[in-house]
Write a protein that holds these residues in place. Sequence first.
Motif, PDB file in Angstrom:
ATOM      1  N   VAL A 166      18.843  16.950 -14.075  1.00 47.65           N
ATOM      2  CA  VAL A 166      18.794  17.738 -14.993  1.00 47.65           C
ATOM      3  C   VAL A 166      18.074  18.160 -16.371  1.00 47.65           C
ATOM      4  O   VAL A 166      17.817  18.546 -17.012  1.00 47.65           O
ATOM      5  CB  VAL A 166      20.554  18.584 -14.943  1.00 47.65           C
ATOM      6  N   TRP A 167      18.933  16.938 -17.292  1.00 50.39           N
ATOM      7  CA  TRP A 167      18.458  17.216 -18.341  1.00 50.39           C
ATOM      8  C   TRP A 167      16.802  16.755 -18.505  1.00 50.39           C
ATOM      9  O   TRP A 167      16.224  17.033 -19.743  1.00 50.39           O
ATOM     10  CB  TRP A 167      19.199  16.234 -18.988  1.00 50.39           C
ATOM     11  N   ASP A 168      16.739  15.880 -17.165  1.00 49.74           N
ATOM     12  CA  ASP A 168      15.039  15.551 -17.545  1.00 49.74           C
ATOM     13  C   ASP A 168      14.309  16.241 -18.025  1.00 49.74           C
ATOM     14  O   ASP A 168      13.164  16.927 -18.426  1.00 49.74           O
ATOM     15  CB  ASP A 168      14.380  14.749 -16.376  1.00 49.74           C
ATOM     16  N   ALA A 169      14.545  17.581 -16.778  1.00 56.06           N
ATOM     17  CA  ALA A 169      13.742  18.645 -17.196  1.00 56.06           C
ATOM     18  C   ALA A 169      13.624  19.963 -18.224  1.00 56.06           C
ATOM     19  O   ALA A 169      13.307  20.395 -18.746  1.00 56.06           O
ATOM     20  CB  ALA A 169      13.945  19.956 -15.342  1.00 56.06           C
ATOM     21  N   VAL A 170      14.888  19.919 -18.586  1.00 56.12           N
ATOM     22  CA  VAL A 170      15.558  20.776 -20.040  1.00 56.12           C
ATOM     23  C   VAL A 170      14.758  20.151 -21.174  1.00 56.12           C
ATOM     24  O   VAL A 170      14.074  20.983 -21.566  1.00 56.12           O
ATOM     25  CB  VAL A 170      17.180  20.823 -20.294  1.00 56.12           C
ATOM     26  N   ALA A 171      14.786  19.125 -20.992  1.00 54.37           N
ATOM     27  CA  ALA A 171      13.934  18.216 -22.646  1.00 54.37           C
ATOM     28  C   ALA A 171      11.857  18.367 -22.454  1.00 54.37           C
ATOM     29  O   ALA A 171      11.795  18.470 -23.150  1.00 54.37           O
ATOM     30  CB  ALA A 171      14.213  16.836 -21.946  1.00 54.37           C
ATOM     31  N   LEU A 172      11.559  18.906 -20.625  1.00 59.41           N
ATOM     32  CA  LEU A 172      10.299  19.119 -20.750  1.00 59.41           C
ATOM     33  C   LEU A 172      10.128  20.516 -21.162  1.00 59.41           C
ATOM     34  O   LEU A 172       9.199  20.901 -21.863  1.00 59.41           O
ATOM     35  CB  LEU A 172       9.786  18.296 -19.035  1.00 59.41           C
ATOM     36  N   ILE A 173      10.876  21.461 -20.417  1.00 60.54           N
ATOM     37  CA  ILE A 173      10.648  23.184 -20.938  1.00 60.54           C
ATOM     38  C   ILE A 173      11.011  23.117 -22.067  1.00 60.54           C
ATOM     39  O   ILE A 173      10.266  24.155 -22.838  1.00 60.54           O
ATOM     40  CB  ILE A 173      11.676  23.619 -19.959  1.00 60.54           C
ATOM     41  N   VAL A 174      11.901  22.444 -22.855  1.00 63.25           N
ATOM     42  CA  VAL A 174      12.662  22.336 -24.213  1.00 63.25           C
ATOM     43  C   VAL A 174      10.925  22.076 -25.136  1.00 63.25           C
ATOM     44  O   VAL A 174      10.507  22.511 -25.837  1.00 63.25           O
ATOM     45  CB  VAL A 174      13.165  22.167 -24.879  1.00 63.25           C
ATOM     46  N   GLY A 175      10.240  20.457 -24.526  1.00 62.31           N
ATOM     47  CA  GLY A 175       9.588  20.106 -25.295  1.00 62.31           C
ATOM     48  C   GLY A 175       7.729  20.725 -25.371  1.00 62.31           C
ATOM     49  O   GLY A 175       7.439  21.451 -26.340  1.00 62.31           O
ATOM     50  N   VAL A 176       7.882  21.515 -23.999  1.00 59.81           N
ATOM     51  CA  VAL A 176       6.629  23.200 -24.010  1.00 59.81           C
ATOM     52  C   VAL A 176       6.981  23.569 -25.012  1.00 59.81           C
ATOM     53  O   VAL A 176       6.081  24.362 -25.385  1.00 59.81           O
ATOM     54  CB  VAL A 176       6.463  22.915 -22.471  1.00 59.81           C
ATOM     55  N   VAL A 177       7.795  24.444 -24.486  1.00 59.98           N
ATOM     56  CA  VAL A 177       8.335  25.553 -25.489  1.00 59.98           C
ATOM     57  C   VAL A 177       8.361  25.675 -26.525  1.00 59.98           C
ATOM     58  O   VAL A 177       7.195  26.484 -27.379  1.00 59.98           O
ATOM     59  CB  VAL A 177       9.716  26.562 -24.570  1.00 59.98           C
ATOM     60  N   ILE A 178       8.939  24.711 -27.380  1.00 61.65           N
ATOM     61  CA  ILE A 178       9.145  24.877 -28.947  1.00 61.65           C
ATOM     62  C   ILE A 178       8.059  23.916 -29.624  1.00 61.65           C
ATOM     63  O   ILE A 178       8.530  22.217 -29.700  1.00 61.65           O
ATOM     64  CB  ILE A 178      10.189  23.889 -29.213  1.00 61.65           C
ATOM     65  N   GLY A 179       6.847  24.880 -29.845  1.00 55.58           N
ATOM     66  CA  GLY A 179       5.824  23.483 -30.236  1.00 55.58           C
ATOM     67  C   GLY A 179       6.367  23.976 -32.276  1.00 55.58           C
ATOM     68  O   GLY A 179       7.243  24.808 -32.330  1.00 55.58           O
ATOM     69  N   ALA A 180       5.601  24.282 -32.246  1.00 54.56           N
ATOM     70  CA  ALA A 180       4.060  24.403 -33.953  1.00 54.56           C
ATOM     71  C   ALA A 180       4.887  26.029 -34.164  1.00 54.56           C
ATOM     72  O   ALA A 180       5.109  26.215 -35.524  1.00 54.56           O
ATOM     73  CB  ALA A 180       3.356  23.806 -34.516  1.00 54.56           C
ATOM     74  N   ILE A 237      16.497  27.256 -21.834  1.00 54.27           N
ATOM     75  CA  ILE A 237      15.841  28.869 -22.365  1.00 54.27           C
ATOM     76  C   ILE A 237      16.960  29.648 -23.029  1.00 54.27           C
ATOM     77  O   ILE A 237      17.464  29.838 -24.386  1.00 54.27           O
ATOM     78  CB  ILE A 237      15.790  30.339 -20.972  1.00 54.27           C
ATOM     79  N   GLY A 238      18.481  29.367 -22.834  1.00 54.07           N
ATOM     80  CA  GLY A 238      19.714  29.091 -23.265  1.00 54.07           C
ATOM     81  C   GLY A 238      19.180  28.584 -24.438  1.00 54.07           C
ATOM     82  O   GLY A 238      19.971  29.376 -26.089  1.00 54.07           O
ATOM     83  N   ILE A 239      19.064  27.612 -24.515  1.00 54.65           N
ATOM     84  CA  ILE A 239      19.382  26.380 -26.204  1.00 54.65           C
ATOM     85  C   ILE A 239      18.221  27.129 -26.834  1.00 54.65           C
ATOM     86  O   ILE A 239      17.815  27.602 -27.933  1.00 54.65           O
ATOM     87  CB  ILE A 239      18.707  25.395 -25.873  1.00 54.65           C
ATOM     88  N   ILE A 240      16.916  27.495 -26.217  1.00 58.33           N
ATOM     89  CA  ILE A 240      15.667  27.824 -27.064  1.00 58.33           C
ATOM     90  C   ILE A 240      16.498  28.908 -27.815  1.00 58.33           C
ATOM     91  O   ILE A 240      15.688  29.231 -29.181  1.00 58.33           O
ATOM     92  CB  ILE A 240      14.082  27.948 -26.222  1.00 58.33           C
ATOM     93  N   THR A 241      16.667  30.067 -26.816  1.00 53.29           N
ATOM     94  CA  THR A 241      16.861  31.319 -27.466  1.00 53.29           C
ATOM     95  C   THR A 241      18.249  31.410 -28.752  1.00 53.29           C
ATOM     96  O   THR A 241      17.610  31.765 -29.748  1.00 53.29           O
ATOM     97  CB  THR A 241      17.628  32.253 -25.778  1.00 53.29           C
ATOM     98  N   THR A 242      18.922  29.992 -28.305  1.00 51.55           N
ATOM     99  CA  THR A 242      19.631  29.862 -29.735  1.00 51.55           C
ATOM    100  C   THR A 242      18.855  29.628 -30.414  1.00 51.55           C
ATOM    101  O   THR A 242      19.785  29.877 -31.947  1.00 51.55           O
ATOM    102  CB  THR A 242      20.960  28.950 -28.997  1.00 51.55           C
TER     103      THR A 242
END
Length: 355
Positions: A14-28, A233-238
């Motif tokens: 799960v945390w591997d997937a979370v790291a990938l998604i967070v990495g893709v979304v939170i760019g510059a 998405i919870g982490i990103i939104t926060t």
Amino acid sequence: MGSSVNTMKPTLLVWDAVALIVGVVIGAGIFETPSLVAGNASNSTMALLTWLLGGGVSIIGALCYAELATTYPHPGGNYYYLQRAFGSSLAFLFAWARLAVIQTGSIVLLAFVFGDYASQLWRLGTYSASIYASVAIALLTGLNILGVRLGKWTQNWLAAAQVLGLILLIFFGLAFATPAAISTAPATTSPGNFGLAMVFVLLTYGGWNEAAYISAELRNVQQNMVRSLLWSIGIITTIYLLVNLAFLRGLGLAGMAESEALAAQLMRQAVGEPGAVFISLLVVVTTLCSTNATIFTGARTNYALGRDFSLFRFLGQWRTQGSTPAAALLVQGAIALLLVLLGTITRNGFDTMVD
């Protein structure tokens, strides 16, 4: 179709997937779009509300993708869904475009941003940004070719550093920046403000759908895909809400709308000139994180394309040692490096990739 999945082993947690998604979304984007959102928001409450609403819309979309990904766990992701819905021809065009310019262009765009900010820390001559971009693409592609374990651990550490850096930005912004008078007056009289603000917000949230490309490699995908998307998405939104709250406290709505370098301005106000250096480092880490995640997911579509079309058979080889689509990664990296060369020749790498 089944053979392409059967050669793969579910190795991602799960945390591997979370790291990938967070990495893709939170760019510059989070360092650029808040000023555009502020410029189209009538007051600070509306500005924050758009970021909250963006997270809500993303969760709705993510639940739809979770349904697709758990029903059809496949490395092709969107390519496979298009194939099932509309046939091979349209799916082929999508995969080809993704290989030729969509994903590879995104990789190079991120790499050029990395190069621009790394050059502010240590310049390597006339073509500094291009050198940094090329080295980043070659190094991260090489790590992923060596094996999924190296690729995912690189992503996990980069994502952790990225989130930590953003937490520090939030902390310094809220604790040390001189509070600005937060404007509640209309920033602009245009009637389409809220819609335009949401466009920029949703652009900054974009990328969570890349989770579909790792569905065949995620352990216990029926449960973990939903968990991965909701956690991400919870982490990103926060983070997005708190970053914007820090910007609003330190710069005010009008100050955000007028700023050309929000994060650097906030950190310079909070801790002086070292704050601007910190932001350059944070953007470097953020863009590397996004570049690695984009390389990781992009190669999966190329692999699926190779499994389905004999002309691209060489892409459909899954290397058991390291559990990685080595050929797909290699070709993707080569195309990306050619695009870096194109950006260097035009002398405007980032804009060339956008074009």
